[in-house]
Design a protein around this motif. Sequence first.
Motif, PDB file in Angstrom:
ATOM      1  N   GLY A 181       2.153  -3.571  -0.549  1.00 51.99           N
ATOM      2  CA  GLY A 181       0.845  -2.958  -0.743  1.00 51.99           C
ATOM      3  C   GLY A 181       0.825  -1.981  -1.893  1.00 51.99           C
ATOM      4  N   HIS A 182       0.266  -2.396  -3.051  1.00 51.91           N
ATOM      5  CA  HIS A 182       0.202  -1.509  -4.219  1.00 51.91           C
ATOM      6  C   HIS A 182      -1.215  -1.374  -4.779  1.00 51.91           C
ATOM      7  CE1 HIS A 182       1.004  -5.602  -5.804  1.00 51.91           C
ATOM      8  NE2 HIS A 182       0.186  -5.225  -6.785  1.00 51.91           N
ATOM      9  N   GLU A 183      -2.171  -2.111  -4.233  1.00 47.70           N
ATOM     10  CA  GLU A 183      -3.576  -1.936  -4.608  1.00 47.70           C
ATOM     11  C   GLU A 183      -4.233  -1.125  -3.495  1.00 47.70           C
ATOM     12  OE1 GLU A 183      -3.974  -6.393  -6.685  1.00 47.70           O
ATOM     13  OE2 GLU A 183      -5.166  -5.891  -4.919  1.00 47.70           O
ATOM     14  N   VAL A 184      -4.366   0.177  -3.686  1.00 52.91           N
ATOM     15  CA  VAL A 184      -4.688   1.053  -2.559  1.00 52.91           C
ATOM     16  C   VAL A 184      -5.747   2.082  -2.935  1.00 52.91           C
ATOM     17  CG1 VAL A 184      -3.741   2.539  -0.753  1.00 52.91           C
ATOM     18  CG2 VAL A 184      -2.239   0.879  -1.887  1.00 52.91           C
ATOM     19  N   VAL A 185      -6.682   2.295  -2.012  1.00 54.96           N
ATOM     20  CA  VAL A 185      -7.516   3.494  -2.008  1.00 54.96           C
ATOM     21  C   VAL A 185      -7.268   4.183  -0.680  1.00 54.96           C
ATOM     22  CG1 VAL A 185      -9.538   2.169  -1.190  1.00 54.96           C
ATOM     23  CG2 VAL A 185      -9.853   4.452  -2.154  1.00 54.96           C
ATOM     24  N   GLY A 186      -7.050   5.503  -0.728  1.00 61.19           N
ATOM     25  CA  GLY A 186      -6.741   6.227   0.496  1.00 61.19           C
ATOM     26  C   GLY A 186      -7.001   7.710   0.350  1.00 61.19           C
ATOM     27  N   ASP A 187      -6.617   8.463   1.375  1.00 65.00           N
ATOM     28  CA  ASP A 187      -6.828   9.911   1.412  1.00 65.00           C
ATOM     29  C   ASP A 187      -5.484  10.627   1.457  1.00 65.00           C
ATOM     30  OD1 ASP A 187      -9.780   9.862   1.729  1.00 65.00           O
ATOM     31  OD2 ASP A 187      -9.294   8.923   3.644  1.00 65.00           O
ATOM     32  N   THR A 188      -5.366  11.689   0.669  1.00 68.73           N
ATOM     33  CA  THR A 188      -4.139  12.491   0.698  1.00 68.73           C
ATOM     34  C   THR A 188      -4.084  13.304   1.992  1.00 68.73           C
ATOM     35  OG1 THR A 188      -5.142  14.347  -0.482  1.00 68.73           O
ATOM     36  CG2 THR A 188      -4.087  12.630  -1.813  1.00 68.73           C
ATOM     37  N   LEU A 189      -2.874  13.520   2.495  1.00 65.83           N
ATOM     38  CA  LEU A 189      -2.672  14.249   3.747  1.00 65.83           C
ATOM     39  C   LEU A 189      -1.962  15.577   3.549  1.00 65.83           C
ATOM     40  CD1 LEU A 189      -1.615  11.307   6.119  1.00 65.83           C
ATOM     41  CD2 LEU A 189      -3.894  12.298   5.776  1.00 65.83           C
ATOM     42  N   ASP A 190      -1.624  15.920   2.310  1.00 62.44           N
ATOM     43  CA  ASP A 190      -0.945  17.180   2.007  1.00 62.44           C
ATOM     44  C   ASP A 190      -1.593  17.811   0.786  1.00 62.44           C
ATOM     45  OD1 ASP A 190       1.499  16.995   3.910  1.00 62.44           O
ATOM     46  OD2 ASP A 190       1.507  15.077   2.851  1.00 62.44           O
ATOM     47  N   ASP A 191      -1.526  19.130   0.698  1.00 67.76           N
ATOM     48  CA  ASP A 191      -2.105  19.848  -0.435  1.00 67.76           C
ATOM     49  C   ASP A 191      -1.179  19.781  -1.636  1.00 67.76           C
ATOM     50  OD1 ASP A 191      -4.597  20.867   0.582  1.00 67.76           O
ATOM     51  OD2 ASP A 191      -3.428  22.247   1.832  1.00 67.76           O
ATOM     52  N   LEU A 192      -1.753  19.429  -2.789  1.00 67.69           N
ATOM     53  CA  LEU A 192      -1.056  19.456  -4.072  1.00 67.69           C
ATOM     54  C   LEU A 192      -1.955  20.173  -5.075  1.00 67.69           C
ATOM     55  CD1 LEU A 192       0.296  15.793  -4.388  1.00 67.69           C
ATOM     56  CD2 LEU A 192       1.621  17.846  -3.871  1.00 67.69           C
ATOM     57  N   PRO A 212      -6.242  18.602  -3.409  1.00 65.77           N
ATOM     58  CA  PRO A 212      -6.175  19.179  -2.066  1.00 65.77           C
ATOM     59  C   PRO A 212      -6.142  18.087  -0.998  1.00 65.77           C
ATOM     60  CG  PRO A 212      -8.374  19.418  -3.001  1.00 65.77           C
ATOM     61  CD  PRO A 212      -7.503  18.909  -4.101  1.00 65.77           C
ATOM     62  N   LYS A 213      -5.633  18.463   0.152  1.00 64.88           N
ATOM     63  CA  LYS A 213      -5.600  17.549   1.289  1.00 64.88           C
ATOM     64  C   LYS A 213      -6.978  16.954   1.527  1.00 64.88           C
ATOM     65  CE  LYS A 213      -4.704  17.598   6.288  1.00 64.88           C
ATOM     66  NZ  LYS A 213      -4.256  18.445   7.431  1.00 64.88           N
ATOM     67  N   GLY A 214      -7.021  15.627   1.753  1.00 63.17           N
ATOM     68  CA  GLY A 214      -8.290  14.951   1.996  1.00 63.17           C
ATOM     69  C   GLY A 214      -8.939  14.368   0.754  1.00 63.17           C
ATOM     70  N   THR A 215      -8.264  14.463  -0.390  1.00 67.73           N
ATOM     71  CA  THR A 215      -8.811  13.881  -1.615  1.00 67.73           C
ATOM     72  C   THR A 215      -8.711  12.365  -1.552  1.00 67.73           C
ATOM     73  OG1 THR A 215      -8.128  15.813  -2.899  1.00 67.73           O
ATOM     74  CG2 THR A 215      -8.630  13.808  -4.126  1.00 67.73           C
ATOM     75  N   ARG A 216      -9.805  11.684  -1.890  1.00 67.54           N
ATOM     76  CA  ARG A 216      -9.780  10.221  -1.951  1.00 67.54           C
ATOM     77  C   ARG A 216      -9.202   9.805  -3.296  1.00 67.54           C
ATOM     78  NH1 ARG A 216     -14.161   5.826  -2.456  1.00 67.54           N
ATOM     79  NH2 ARG A 216     -15.326   7.507  -3.438  1.00 67.54           N
ATOM     80  N   VAL A 217      -8.194   8.949  -3.267  1.00 60.98           N
ATOM     81  CA  VAL A 217      -7.437   8.617  -4.469  1.00 60.98           C
ATOM     82  C   VAL A 217      -7.186   7.116  -4.541  1.00 60.98           C
ATOM     83  CG1 VAL A 217      -6.253  10.850  -4.651  1.00 60.98           C
ATOM     84  CG2 VAL A 217      -5.247   9.015  -3.254  1.00 60.98           C
ATOM     85  N   VAL A 218      -6.907   6.656  -5.754  1.00 58.58           N
ATOM     86  CA  VAL A 218      -6.333   5.337  -5.961  1.00 58.58           C
ATOM     87  C   VAL A 218      -4.927   5.526  -6.513  1.00 58.58           C
ATOM     88  CG1 VAL A 218      -8.470   4.036  -6.238  1.00 58.58           C
ATOM     89  CG2 VAL A 218      -7.449   5.165  -8.229  1.00 58.58           C
ATOM     90  N   LEU A 219      -4.103   4.514  -6.313  1.00 62.03           N
ATOM     91  CA  LEU A 219      -2.677   4.599  -6.618  1.00 62.03           C
ATOM     92  C   LEU A 219      -2.335   3.813  -7.868  1.00 62.03           C
ATOM     93  CD1 LEU A 219       0.310   5.235  -5.598  1.00 62.03           C
ATOM     94  CD2 LEU A 219       0.220   2.955  -4.566  1.00 62.03           C
ATOM     95  N   ASP A 220      -1.649   4.486  -8.818  1.00 56.49           N
ATOM     96  CA  ASP A 220      -0.943   3.791  -9.898  1.00 56.49           C
ATOM     97  C   ASP A 220       0.466   3.561  -9.359  1.00 56.49           C
ATOM     98  OD1 ASP A 220       0.481   2.943 -12.079  1.00 56.49           O
ATOM     99  OD2 ASP A 220      -0.264   4.471 -13.449  1.00 56.49           O
ATOM    100  N   PRO A 221       0.835   2.334  -9.027  1.00 55.14           N
ATOM    101  CA  PRO A 221       2.031   2.124  -8.207  1.00 55.14           C
ATOM    102  C   PRO A 221       3.362   2.246  -8.930  1.00 55.14           C
ATOM    103  CG  PRO A 221       1.018   0.017  -8.738  1.00 55.14           C
ATOM    104  CD  PRO A 221       0.092   1.080  -9.255  1.00 55.14           C
ATOM    105  N   VAL A 222       3.386   2.259 -10.265  1.00 58.42           N
ATOM    106  CA  VAL A 222       4.663   2.235 -10.979  1.00 58.42           C
ATOM    107  C   VAL A 222       5.468   3.491 -10.667  1.00 58.42           C
ATOM    108  CG1 VAL A 222       5.772   2.202 -13.239  1.00 58.42           C
ATOM    109  CG2 VAL A 222       3.773   0.771 -12.812  1.00 58.42           C
ATOM    110  N   LEU A 223       6.733   3.297 -10.316  1.00 55.70           N
ATOM    111  CA  LEU A 223       7.632   4.403  -9.985  1.00 55.70           C
ATOM    112  C   LEU A 223       8.531   4.696 -11.173  1.00 55.70           C
ATOM    113  CD1 LEU A 223       8.506   3.303  -6.354  1.00 55.70           C
ATOM    114  CD2 LEU A 223       7.280   5.393  -6.997  1.00 55.70           C
ATOM    115  N   GLY A 224       7.959   5.364 -12.178  1.00 57.90           N
ATOM    116  CA  GLY A 224       8.683   5.686 -13.394  1.00 57.90           C
ATOM    117  C   GLY A 224       9.483   6.966 -13.269  1.00 57.90           C
ATOM    118  N   CYS A 225       9.825   7.535 -14.421  1.00 60.36           N
ATOM    119  CA  CYS A 225      10.720   8.694 -14.446  1.00 60.36           C
ATOM    120  C   CYS A 225      10.137   9.926 -13.780  1.00 60.36           C
ATOM    121  CB  CYS A 225      11.080   9.016 -15.903  1.00 60.36           C
ATOM    122  SG  CYS A 225      12.129   7.789 -16.711  1.00 60.36           S
TER     123      CYS A 225
END
Length: 383
Positions: A78-89, A93-106
């Motif tokens: 699963g790499h095509e994702v829209v979801g909600d963050t569960l921790d503050d960054l 902030p927690k609860g932000t709706r985000v999409v994922l850039d899945p590449v795990l680079g440096c």
Amino acid sequence: MTTRTATGTSVGGRASGWMAANLSPLRLLNRPEPRLPGAGWTRVRPRLSGICGSDLGLLTGRNSPYLSALISLPFTPGHEVVGDTLDDLPDLPKGTRVVLDPVLGCVPRGLEPCAGCAADQPSRCDHITAGRVSAGMQTGYCADTGGGWSRVFVAHASQLHRVPDTVDDERAVLVEPLACAIHTVRRAPIPDGASVLVVGAGTVGLLTTMALREYTKAGPIYVIARYGHQRELAREAGATEVLASDRAARALRRATGGFLARPERGSEYLLGGVDLAFDCTAGSGLDTALRVVRAGGTVVMSGMPNAGVDLTPLWFRELNLVGAYCSGGHDFPDALALAQSAPLTGYVDAVYPLSRWRDAIGHASAAGRLGSVKVAFDPTKDQ
């Protein structure tokens, strides 16, 4: 708390459709949440997670063994994702709706940037088997991060993009493949007025057609589509003309000029043809693309290849063959912007809970024949 997760455990043999859904690579399990690897990471609860052609290639055993060194087991797809963050960054902030850039680079791996990452092209990262998380070219292929086919996975802030309120979940889950499509059309120079062929009118081909119209000054765009609903959607996406696969060479000869050559064995081809072609079929259409591009033209491969091809045209016509993997630079912000106006309504037309993963995989495997574009999971339906 445990996570109900569809987890890949091994690379299966060659199979397809319902067979793939019942063989060994995929299991539905209750597993602990993946731990946060360090600062700058957050848990993400998926709202929707798409089923990609590369996922199907894995489950049917069509993916190349080349990639086996770039994953860690067991992983959650699963790499095509829209979801909600569960921790503050910071800035998320927690609860932000985000999409994922899945590449795990440096950056998410906590490493000094390699040449690719330093150039804002993490898809070219040389360190995807090192650092603070286990090997994995992307989220969805890494044992430590989890993936979108779950109730919770973890992601680094650098991988996450805030979704505007004007973009609903069904559009947002298409942002990752749309960013890949934008990256694809930027991989080769497209002169103003150039004639372009898009081979394939599934999700990748349709989004590539949209990106060509939005971000280039291409002239006529021809799209090869297999099914009726794909032909209609290709026109909405910006195709000048939609072609049947078995008549493509002849139709392009009429449109672009040139000579139609008929070898003793194999498909006919053009001496002449379009300026560029984009193979959006995971490799099965590459043979067609190579046979209808003019001498000195360019063929761009979008998607994970899984089929053999006769490379004689590449040699004889002195073609340029270009790969396009994931995205980089401004592709994600541009995809979020385009998702607000692009004709994407109805693309996500089948949504399943994780408990019906066999149905979902079977549907996605036959999406074109069944009249679908994108099949997705909604992990919240199992709660």
